[in-house]
Design a protein around this motif. Structure first.
Motif, PDB file in Angstrom:
ATOM      1  N   ILE A   1       0.860  -1.189   0.000  1.00  6.24           N
ATOM      2  CA  ILE A   1       0.000   0.000   0.000  1.00  6.24           C
ATOM      3  C   ILE A   1       0.893   1.235   0.000  1.00  6.24           C
ATOM      4  CG2 ILE A   1      -0.130  -0.027   2.533  1.00  6.24           C
ATOM      5  CD1 ILE A   1      -3.000   1.047   2.275  1.00  6.24           C
ATOM      6  N   PHE A   2       0.429   2.285  -0.655  1.00  4.87           N
ATOM      7  CA  PHE A   2       1.148   3.549  -0.584  1.00  4.87           C
ATOM      8  C   PHE A   2       0.139   4.690  -0.648  1.00  4.87           C
ATOM      9  CE2 PHE A   2       1.196   2.154  -5.028  1.00  4.87           C
ATOM     10  CZ  PHE A   2       0.752   3.266  -5.723  1.00  4.87           C
ATOM     11  N   PRO A   3       0.402   5.770   0.086  1.00  5.84           N
ATOM     12  CA  PRO A   3      -0.494   6.929   0.004  1.00  5.84           C
ATOM     13  C   PRO A   3      -0.355   7.598  -1.361  1.00  5.84           C
ATOM     14  CG  PRO A   3       1.402   7.451   1.355  1.00  5.84           C
ATOM     15  CD  PRO A   3       1.503   5.989   1.050  1.00  5.84           C
ATOM     16  N   PHE A   4      -1.453   8.110  -1.874  1.00  7.24           N
ATOM     17  CA  PHE A   4      -1.399   8.776  -3.176  1.00  7.24           C
ATOM     18  C   PHE A   4      -0.453   9.968  -3.152  1.00  7.24           C
ATOM     19  CE2 PHE A   4      -3.345  11.851  -6.282  1.00  7.24           C
ATOM     20  CZ  PHE A   4      -2.886  11.191  -7.407  1.00  7.24           C
ATOM     21  N   SER A   5      -0.236  10.528  -1.967  1.00  7.73           N
ATOM     22  CA  SER A   5       0.697  11.656  -1.848  1.00  7.73           C
ATOM     23  C   SER A   5       2.127  11.259  -2.219  1.00  7.73           C
ATOM     24  CB  SER A   5       0.659  12.231  -0.421  1.00  7.73           C
ATOM     25  OG  SER A   5       0.994  11.230   0.525  1.00  7.73           O
ATOM     26  N   ASN A   6       2.433   9.943  -2.211  1.00  2.46           N
ATOM     27  CA  ASN A   6       3.764   9.479  -2.630  1.00  2.46           C
ATOM     28  C   ASN A   6       3.971   9.558  -4.139  1.00  2.46           C
ATOM     29  OD1 ASN A   6       4.209   8.818   0.023  1.00  2.46           O
ATOM     30  ND2 ASN A   6       4.765   6.681  -0.358  1.00  2.46           N
ATOM     31  N   VAL A   7       2.873   9.706  -4.876  1.00  7.10           N
ATOM     32  CA  VAL A   7       2.959   9.698  -6.334  1.00  7.10           C
ATOM     33  C   VAL A   7       3.379  11.080  -6.818  1.00  7.10           C
ATOM     34  CG1 VAL A   7       1.719   9.285  -8.491  1.00  7.10           C
ATOM     35  CG2 VAL A   7       1.170   7.933  -6.449  1.00  7.10           C
ATOM     36  N   LYS A   8       4.593  11.160  -7.324  1.00  5.24           N
ATOM     37  CA  LYS A   8       5.124  12.431  -7.807  1.00  5.24           C
ATOM     38  C   LYS A   8       5.111  12.416  -9.333  1.00  5.24           C
ATOM     39  CE  LYS A   8       6.049  13.297  -3.527  1.00  5.24           C
ATOM     40  NZ  LYS A   8       5.098  14.146  -2.754  1.00  5.24           N
ATOM     41  N   PRO A   9       4.367  13.308  -9.966  1.00  5.08           N
ATOM     42  CA  PRO A   9       4.216  13.265 -11.423  1.00  5.08           C
ATOM     43  C   PRO A   9       5.507  13.446 -12.198  1.00  5.08           C
ATOM     44  CG  PRO A   9       3.323  15.305 -10.522  1.00  5.08           C
ATOM     45  CD  PRO A   9       3.601  14.415  -9.351  1.00  5.08           C
TER      46      PRO A   9
ATOM     47  N   GLN B   1      -6.823   8.843  -1.607  1.00  2.18           N
ATOM     48  CA  GLN B   1      -5.858   8.928  -0.509  1.00  2.18           C
ATOM     49  C   GLN B   1      -4.872   7.763  -0.476  1.00  2.18           C
ATOM     50  OE1 GLN B   1      -8.300   9.330   2.994  1.00  2.18           O
ATOM     51  NE2 GLN B   1      -9.060  11.344   2.401  1.00  2.18           N
ATOM     52  N   ASN B   2      -5.353   6.542  -0.725  1.00  2.00           N
ATOM     53  CA  ASN B   2      -4.480   5.369  -0.626  1.00  2.00           C
ATOM     54  C   ASN B   2      -4.621   4.462  -1.838  1.00  2.00           C
ATOM     55  OD1 ASN B   2      -3.298   5.618   2.146  1.00  2.00           O
ATOM     56  ND2 ASN B   2      -5.465   5.598   2.714  1.00  2.00           N
ATOM     57  N   CYS B   3      -3.495   3.899  -2.264  1.00  2.81           N
ATOM     58  CA  CYS B   3      -3.460   2.958  -3.379  1.00  2.81           C
ATOM     59  C   CYS B   3      -3.026   1.596  -2.842  1.00  2.81           C
ATOM     60  CB  CYS B   3      -2.486   3.431  -4.454  1.00  2.81           C
ATOM     61  SG  CYS B   3      -2.880   5.067  -5.140  1.00  2.81           S
ATOM     62  N   ILE B   4      -3.819   0.579  -3.105  1.00  3.90           N
ATOM     63  CA  ILE B   4      -3.597  -0.761  -2.560  1.00  3.90           C
ATOM     64  C   ILE B   4      -3.326  -1.716  -3.714  1.00  3.90           C
ATOM     65  CG2 ILE B   4      -4.613  -2.626  -1.181  1.00  3.90           C
ATOM     66  CD1 ILE B   4      -6.571  -0.345  -0.110  1.00  3.90           C
ATOM     67  N   ARG B   5      -2.322  -2.557  -3.555  1.00  2.96           N
ATOM     68  CA  ARG B   5      -1.990  -3.537  -4.590  1.00  2.96           C
ATOM     69  C   ARG B   5      -2.453  -4.920  -4.158  1.00  2.96           C
ATOM     70  NH1 ARG B   5       4.160  -2.511  -4.747  1.00  2.96           N
ATOM     71  NH2 ARG B   5       4.192  -4.483  -5.910  1.00  2.96           N
ATOM     72  N   THR B   6      -3.038  -5.633  -5.090  1.00  4.26           N
ATOM     73  CA  THR B   6      -3.504  -6.989  -4.823  1.00  4.26           C
ATOM     74  C   THR B   6      -2.314  -7.945  -4.791  1.00  4.26           C
ATOM     75  OG1 THR B   6      -3.915  -7.212  -7.189  1.00  4.26           O
ATOM     76  CG2 THR B   6      -5.792  -6.632  -5.804  1.00  4.26           C
ATOM     77  N   PRO B   7      -2.506  -9.201  -4.363  1.00  8.44           N
ATOM     78  CA  PRO B   7      -1.370 -10.129  -4.264  1.00  8.44           C
ATOM     79  C   PRO B   7      -0.601 -10.276  -5.580  1.00  8.44           C
ATOM     80  CG  PRO B   7      -3.266 -11.045  -3.148  1.00  8.44           C
ATOM     81  CD  PRO B   7      -3.742  -9.808  -3.847  1.00  8.44           C
ATOM     82  N   GLU B   8       0.720 -10.125  -5.478  1.00  7.05           N
ATOM     83  CA  GLU B   8       1.601 -10.268  -6.631  1.00  7.05           C
ATOM     84  C   GLU B   8       2.671 -11.296  -6.298  1.00  7.05           C
ATOM     85  OE1 GLU B   8       1.162  -5.551  -7.923  1.00  7.05           O
ATOM     86  OE2 GLU B   8       2.989  -6.268  -6.934  1.00  7.05           O
ATOM     87  N   LEU B   9       2.928 -12.187  -7.230  1.00  6.71           N
ATOM     88  CA  LEU B   9       3.947 -13.207  -7.011  1.00  6.71           C
ATOM     89  C   LEU B   9       5.282 -12.571  -6.649  1.00  6.71           C
ATOM     90  CD1 LEU B   9       3.348 -15.835  -9.832  1.00  6.71           C
ATOM     91  CD2 LEU B   9       3.562 -16.356  -7.379  1.00  6.71           C
ATOM     92  N   LEU B  10       5.913 -13.091  -5.624  1.00  2.50           N
ATOM     93  CA  LEU B  10       7.205 -12.566  -5.199  1.00  2.50           C
ATOM     94  C   LEU B  10       8.226 -12.644  -6.327  1.00  2.50           C
ATOM     95  CD1 LEU B  10       8.762 -11.434  -2.751  1.00  2.50           C
ATOM     96  CD2 LEU B  10       9.386 -13.787  -2.181  1.00  2.50           C
TER      97      LEU B  10
END
Length: 372
Positions: free
Chosen positions: A173-181, A336-345
């Protein structure tokens, strides 16, 4: 004494679906499924997964009380086309008693041995679009509508019964505020020009539908080299199109096409329905549907569900075009928040997509395997 019974009737399958509602009734982290949706998924006349698979639904009883459940699955496309002699198990939930787990898994083993299969693996569903994995870290994190939750003792049970780790998945998960254009704004313009690409965005679901078959074709091409991948059939494409696409915000689906309008990349993001699903407790009526519509329109959290890039365009920065479009959309909606679903390691290519957003791994899960 533990008794195992196969759930066949609608009443029995409803009891099967409802068991986790009692098991996790005190958990603030479990996200209930929609009961009607689960019933449809288990209906052999409605779910096209049964065209290439067989499944059996088992309930464990003690003193006439349900104490566990499991689904035994054979994906025949996987067995016959990929020569993976595997019986799957999924929808696995159980009280903290390893003997109940042992009795349930024995039904899975029986199915595998009946067809001379070599090993059992799970938890997993019919296909790659189903939920996957036992949660191994992140028990204090709220799940999503597309992940299973479980208590820590599930892992202990499987290890006690001789299962070994087969695949590992991470969720972050990461906050959308982390996204720098600045990380993708200039790059996406250069990539569009270099490869003669353009983005497709939508405001109406009906405009997406003509592209959906190509999207699933690209999904198959993008992931076919992963060890766990089973391609989606044409019939399944129609099923998923009707069942899910119309419920996803059209502005959350992004495509990238070349100069000949061939699809080279896509991404699907969903609003988070977690809070709404916890409120409605599996019931669409009388007011559950309204809660879901409210979440669809107003949720400030989003879940990255699927992303795919044609093999010819991987490692060429095409996702910068997608991220640029999402940045515009999410900024407008106040995400506000971006969540990623399960991704293979092992899928390092997909992990690298997010490196500039400083994601935090908040959940990990695994599938477990045992030779028959």
């Amino acid at each position: 004494m533990i008794t195992i019974k196969e759930a066949k009737s609608k009443k029995e399958l409803t009891e099967y679906i409802k068991f986790p509602f009692s098991l996790y009734k005190d958990s603030p982290y479990w996200v209930p499924p929609i009961i009607a949706d689960e019933l449809e998924s288990f209906d052999k006349t409605k779910n096209p997964a049964f065209d290439n698979a067989e499944a059996y639904f088992y309930l464990a009883y003690r003193d006439n009380q349900i104490v566990g459940r499991i689904t035994a699955i054979i994906n025949w496309a996987e067995v016959n086309n990929q020569h993976k002699r595997k019986v799957r198990f999924g929808w696995f939930d159980v009280i903290d008693d390893v003997e109940v787990t042992k009795a349930l898994l024995e039904k899975v083993f029986e199915l595998g041995r009946k067809h001379n299969l070599e090993h059992a693996e799970g938890p997993m569903g019919f296909s790659n679009l189903d939920k996957v994995g036992v949660l191994t870290e992140g028990y204090d994190q709220v799940g999503t509508m597309i992940t299973w939750y479980n208590y820590p003792y599930y892992v202990t049970h499987l290890e006690q019964l001789g299962f070994q780790v087969e695949k590992q998945y991470i969720e972050s998960i990461f906050p959308f505020s982390n996204v720098k254009p600045e990380f993708f704004l200039k790059a996406q313009a250069l990539i569009k020009k270099r490869y003669e690409l353009r983005s497709l965005t939508f405001t109406k679901t009906k405009d997406i539908m003509p592209h959906v078959d190509k999207m699933f074709d690209l999904f198959n091409e993008s992931y076919e080299k992963l060890a766990s991948f089973v391609a989606i059939s044409d019939v399944q494409k129609e099923y998923f199109k009707k069942k899910y696409i119309s419920f996803i915000n059209p502005e959350y689906i992004k495509f990238v096409v070349d100069k000949d309008d061939n699809l080279v990349a896509f991404s699907i993001v969903m609003p988070s329905f977690t809070e709404a699903l916890q409120k409605i407790r599996g019931k669409l009526f009388p007011f559950g549907f309204l809660q879901l519509l409210k979440a669809r329109k107003h949720s400030k959290d989003v879940v990255f569900y699927l992303i795919g890039v044609h093999p010819d365009y991987q490692n060429k920065g095409v996702t910068a075009i997608i991220f640029d479009e999402y940045y515009k959309t999410f900024s407008e909606k106040g995400i506000q928040n971006c969540i990623r679903t399960p991704e293979l390691l092992e899928n390092t290519a997909i992990h690298l997509l997010w490196k500039n957003f400083d994601p935090k791994i908040h959940c990990q899960r695994k599938t477990y395997l045992k030779n028959l």
